[in-house]
Write a protein that holds these residues in place. Structure first.
Motif, PDB file in Angstrom:
ATOM      1  N   THR A   1       0.837  -1.201   0.000  1.00 33.44           N
ATOM      2  CA  THR A   1       0.000   0.000   0.000  1.00 33.44           C
ATOM      3  C   THR A   1       0.870   1.248   0.000  1.00 33.44           C
ATOM      4  N   ALA A   2       1.928   1.241   0.816  1.00 34.72           N
ATOM      5  CA  ALA A   2       2.841   2.388   0.866  1.00 34.72           C
ATOM      6  C   ALA A   2       3.563   2.577  -0.462  1.00 34.72           C
ATOM      7  N   CYS A   3       3.898   1.473  -1.129  1.00 34.87           N
ATOM      8  CA  CYS A   3       4.542   1.565  -2.449  1.00 34.87           C
ATOM      9  C   CYS A   3       3.604   2.225  -3.457  1.00 34.87           C
ATOM     10  N   PHE A   4       2.324   1.860  -3.420  1.00 35.46           N
ATOM     11  CA  PHE A   4       1.353   2.505  -4.308  1.00 35.46           C
ATOM     12  C   PHE A   4       1.222   3.988  -3.989  1.00 35.46           C
ATOM     13  N   GLU A   5       1.146   4.312  -2.714  1.00 31.79           N
ATOM     14  CA  GLU A   5       1.005   5.720  -2.340  1.00 31.79           C
ATOM     15  C   GLU A   5       2.195   6.535  -2.814  1.00 31.79           C
ATOM     16  N   ARG A   6       3.382   5.958  -2.728  1.00 28.24           N
ATOM     17  CA  ARG A   6       4.584   6.661  -3.199  1.00 28.24           C
ATOM     18  C   ARG A   6       4.534   6.821  -4.720  1.00 28.24           C
ATOM     19  N   THR A   7       4.115   5.771  -5.424  1.00 24.13           N
ATOM     20  CA  THR A   7       3.988   5.846  -6.876  1.00 24.13           C
ATOM     21  C   THR A   7       2.980   6.919  -7.280  1.00 24.13           C
ATOM     22  N   PHE A   8       1.848   6.962  -6.608  1.00 23.54           N
ATOM     23  CA  PHE A   8       0.837   7.965  -6.919  1.00 23.54           C
ATOM     24  C   PHE A   8       1.359   9.371  -6.646  1.00 23.54           C
ATOM     25  N   ALA A   9       2.148   9.529  -5.592  1.00 25.30           N
ATOM     26  CA  ALA A   9       2.722  10.840  -5.286  1.00 25.30           C
ATOM     27  C   ALA A   9       3.659  11.292  -6.402  1.00 25.30           C
ATOM     28  N   VAL A  10       4.435  10.354  -6.958  1.00 27.37           N
ATOM     29  CA  VAL A  10       5.335  10.682  -8.070  1.00 27.37           C
ATOM     30  C   VAL A  10       4.526  11.100  -9.296  1.00 27.37           C
ATOM     31  N   LEU A  11       3.459  10.359  -9.602  1.00 29.71           N
ATOM     32  CA  LEU A  11       2.613  10.704 -10.742  1.00 29.71           C
ATOM     33  C   LEU A  11       2.020  12.104 -10.577  1.00 29.71           C
ATOM     34  N   ARG A  12       1.486  12.380  -9.397  1.00 31.62           N
ATOM     35  CA  ARG A  12       0.893  13.706  -9.168  1.00 31.62           C
ATOM     36  C   ARG A  12       1.935  14.807  -9.337  1.00 31.62           C
ATOM     37  N   GLN A  13       3.107  14.574  -8.792  1.00 32.10           N
ATOM     38  CA  GLN A  13       4.171  15.581  -8.859  1.00 32.10           C
ATOM     39  C   GLN A  13       4.555  15.885 -10.310  1.00 32.10           C
TER      40      GLN A  13
ATOM     41  N   GLU B   1      17.875   6.074  -9.834  1.00 30.71           N
ATOM     42  CA  GLU B   1      18.022   5.278  -8.623  1.00 30.71           C
ATOM     43  C   GLU B   1      16.816   5.438  -7.702  1.00 30.71           C
ATOM     44  N   ALA B   2      16.103   6.556  -7.810  1.00 26.99           N
ATOM     45  CA  ALA B   2      14.930   6.788  -6.959  1.00 26.99           C
ATOM     46  C   ALA B   2      13.750   5.918  -7.374  1.00 26.99           C
ATOM     47  N   GLY B   3      13.705   5.542  -8.653  1.00 24.10           N
ATOM     48  CA  GLY B   3      12.585   4.768  -9.167  1.00 24.10           C
ATOM     49  C   GLY B   3      12.768   3.290  -8.923  1.00 24.10           C
ATOM     50  N   PRO B   4      11.890   2.486  -9.522  1.00 24.19           N
ATOM     51  CA  PRO B   4      10.819   2.884 -10.425  1.00 24.19           C
ATOM     52  C   PRO B   4       9.505   3.059  -9.681  1.00 24.19           C
ATOM     53  N   MET B   5       8.452   3.335 -10.435  1.00 22.54           N
ATOM     54  CA  MET B   5       7.114   3.292  -9.876  1.00 22.54           C
ATOM     55  C   MET B   5       6.629   1.846  -9.840  1.00 22.54           C
ATOM     56  N   LEU B   6       5.589   1.616  -9.075  1.00 15.12           N
ATOM     57  CA  LEU B   6       5.017   0.279  -8.971  1.00 15.12           C
ATOM     58  C   LEU B   6       4.164  -0.011 -10.197  1.00 15.12           C
ATOM     59  N   ARG B   7       4.303  -1.204 -10.748  1.00 19.76           N
ATOM     60  CA  ARG B   7       3.527  -1.584 -11.935  1.00 19.76           C
ATOM     61  C   ARG B   7       2.067  -1.794 -11.551  1.00 19.76           C
TER      62      ARG B   7
END
Length: 405
Positions: free
Chosen positions: A264-276, A306-312
């Protein structure tokens, strides 16, 4: 007598496969149970186990059946001489087949989100069939300007396959089955001609979405995201995540409450990257196409850094069913923001008119496909392969790179 027993056994297997595909598509390999599948066909667990001893055996059988069907659909399409017509026929047949699964005319097609969770001996049966699917799909590009370039052909086949897989979920969840031909035609236009606009430049300056977060927790999220993308939720143990960082299992639980909380935290981080990245595009200068290119360039830079990737998106099935709808809804909202960016570009004339929401889904599929680059091409080869993903998105699957036509 033996013939009657054989026929009854075949019918039983077909009933079990039909029920299992529905369960796996809804709950994933992690959430589905032999008991639940058995109950849905009026059997006890041991009755299903008579045919398929383990849940993984049944999942493999479901995948193999759906792979064979998809190979047949693709094979009929690639037999056509004209590449554009091949693509149109493939998409028309694919969405018609998905629609039949929705209306009950046929068993649904298995979603392949959990294919990486399989291990031997099941993976030894499924993976060769999946590779066969990839080889057959490459026939879409026979006779085109990129047909003789292995990197270009593999990259664009991979992108097309990612789009087909993603469509299994968004078409079933968000489209009327009766509109399958319209959806196929609109997607075909995008894949043949591209979204238009300008190709993005990769940016490496997108900052971490939560700079004040505990650095060790962020490190766990990065490691977990990479492992879940590559091995699936079931194949990503706490020990494996901690081992990536040369730390102990105890250290993991000091920073993360539970494994389910982690995804769940991985998804939240991925969504934060998308929004940004989307906000960066909305707030940047230039026309709509240039602003969209800014967003895409920032996300590609994040994926490869190195910061990535987003969650598939395939990780959705890893979530507990109780929270999956909420996370999916959040993801859908972010896809809609891509659609707004596309609509803005169409409104100011910097991109041609295409179906914005389908275009947004194709864009999202491209970002997901790029995650897998490191698994099938060397680091040096990634630089050569990546432009084929972005060019296919903005100029069409069959567009040659500059100087390669």
């Amino acid at each position: 007598m033996n013939i009657a027993i054989t026929r009854k056994s075949e019918r039983r297997r077909a009933e079990i496969i039909d029920a299992a595909i529905r369960h796996f598509n809804r709950s994933g390999l992690n959430g589905a149970t032999l008991g639940g599948i058995a109950a849905s066909v009026g059997m006890v667990t041991n009755g299903v186990a008579y045919y398929y001893r383990r849940k993984e055996d049944l999942a493999a059988a479901c995948m193999i059946q759906s792979l064979a069907e998809l190979v047949d659909i693709i094979g009929q399409a690639v037999a056509v001489d004209d590449p554009a017509l091949r693509l149109e026929r493939l998409l028309a047949a694919w969405f018609a087949r998905l629609a039949d699964g929705v209306t009950g005319k046929a068993t649904p097609v298995m979603v392949f989100n959990d294919i990486r969770a399989l291990t031997p001996p099941q993976s030894n049966e499924v993976f060769p069939e999946y590779y066969r699917l990839f080889r057959v799909l490459r026939g879409i590009f026979n006779g085109t300007s990129i047909g003789g370039d292995p990197v270009a052909r593999n990259a664009r086949t991979h992108l097309l396959l990612s789009i087909l897989h993603a469509a299994q979920e968004w078409f079933v969840a968000q489209c009327e089955a009766r509109d399958h031909a319209r959806v196929a035609a609109r997607l075909a236009l995008i894949l043949k001609s591209g979204l238009g606009g300008v190709a993005p430049q990769i940016m490496l300056s997108l900052p971490d979405p939560d700079p004040d977060a505990d650095p060790m927790r962020v490190a766990y999220l990065r490691a977990a995201t990479r492992l879940i993308n590559q091995h699936g939720y079931r194949g990503t143990s706490v020990e494996r995540i901690a081992g990536e960082l040369n730390l102990t299992k105890g250290s993991f639980y000091h920073h993360i409450d539970a494994k389910d909380d982690l995804v769940t935290a991985c998804f939240e981080r991925t969504f934060a990257v998308l929004r940004q990245a989307q906000d960066l595009g909305f707030e940047s200068s230039g026309n709509g196409a240039e602003r969209l290119a800014t967003t895409v360039g920032a996300l590609l830079g994040w994926q490869l850094s190195e910061a990535g990737p987003m969650l598939r998106i395939s990780a959705y099935n890893s979530l507990p069913e109780s929270i999956r709808p909420t996370i999916r809804h959040a993801g859908d909202r972010l896809v809609e923001r891509f659609a707004w960016q596309i609509s803005d570009a169409q409104a100011d004339g910097s991109m041609p008119v295409r179906d914005a929401i389908i275009g947004a889904r194709v864009l999202h599929s491209m970002l997901n496909a790029v995650i897998e680059l490191e698994w099938w091409v060397s680091e040096r080869g990634q630089a050569r392969a990546l432009p084929h993903y972005t060019l296919a998105l903005f100029s069409g699957l069959f567009a040659p790179l500059a100087g390669e036509d």
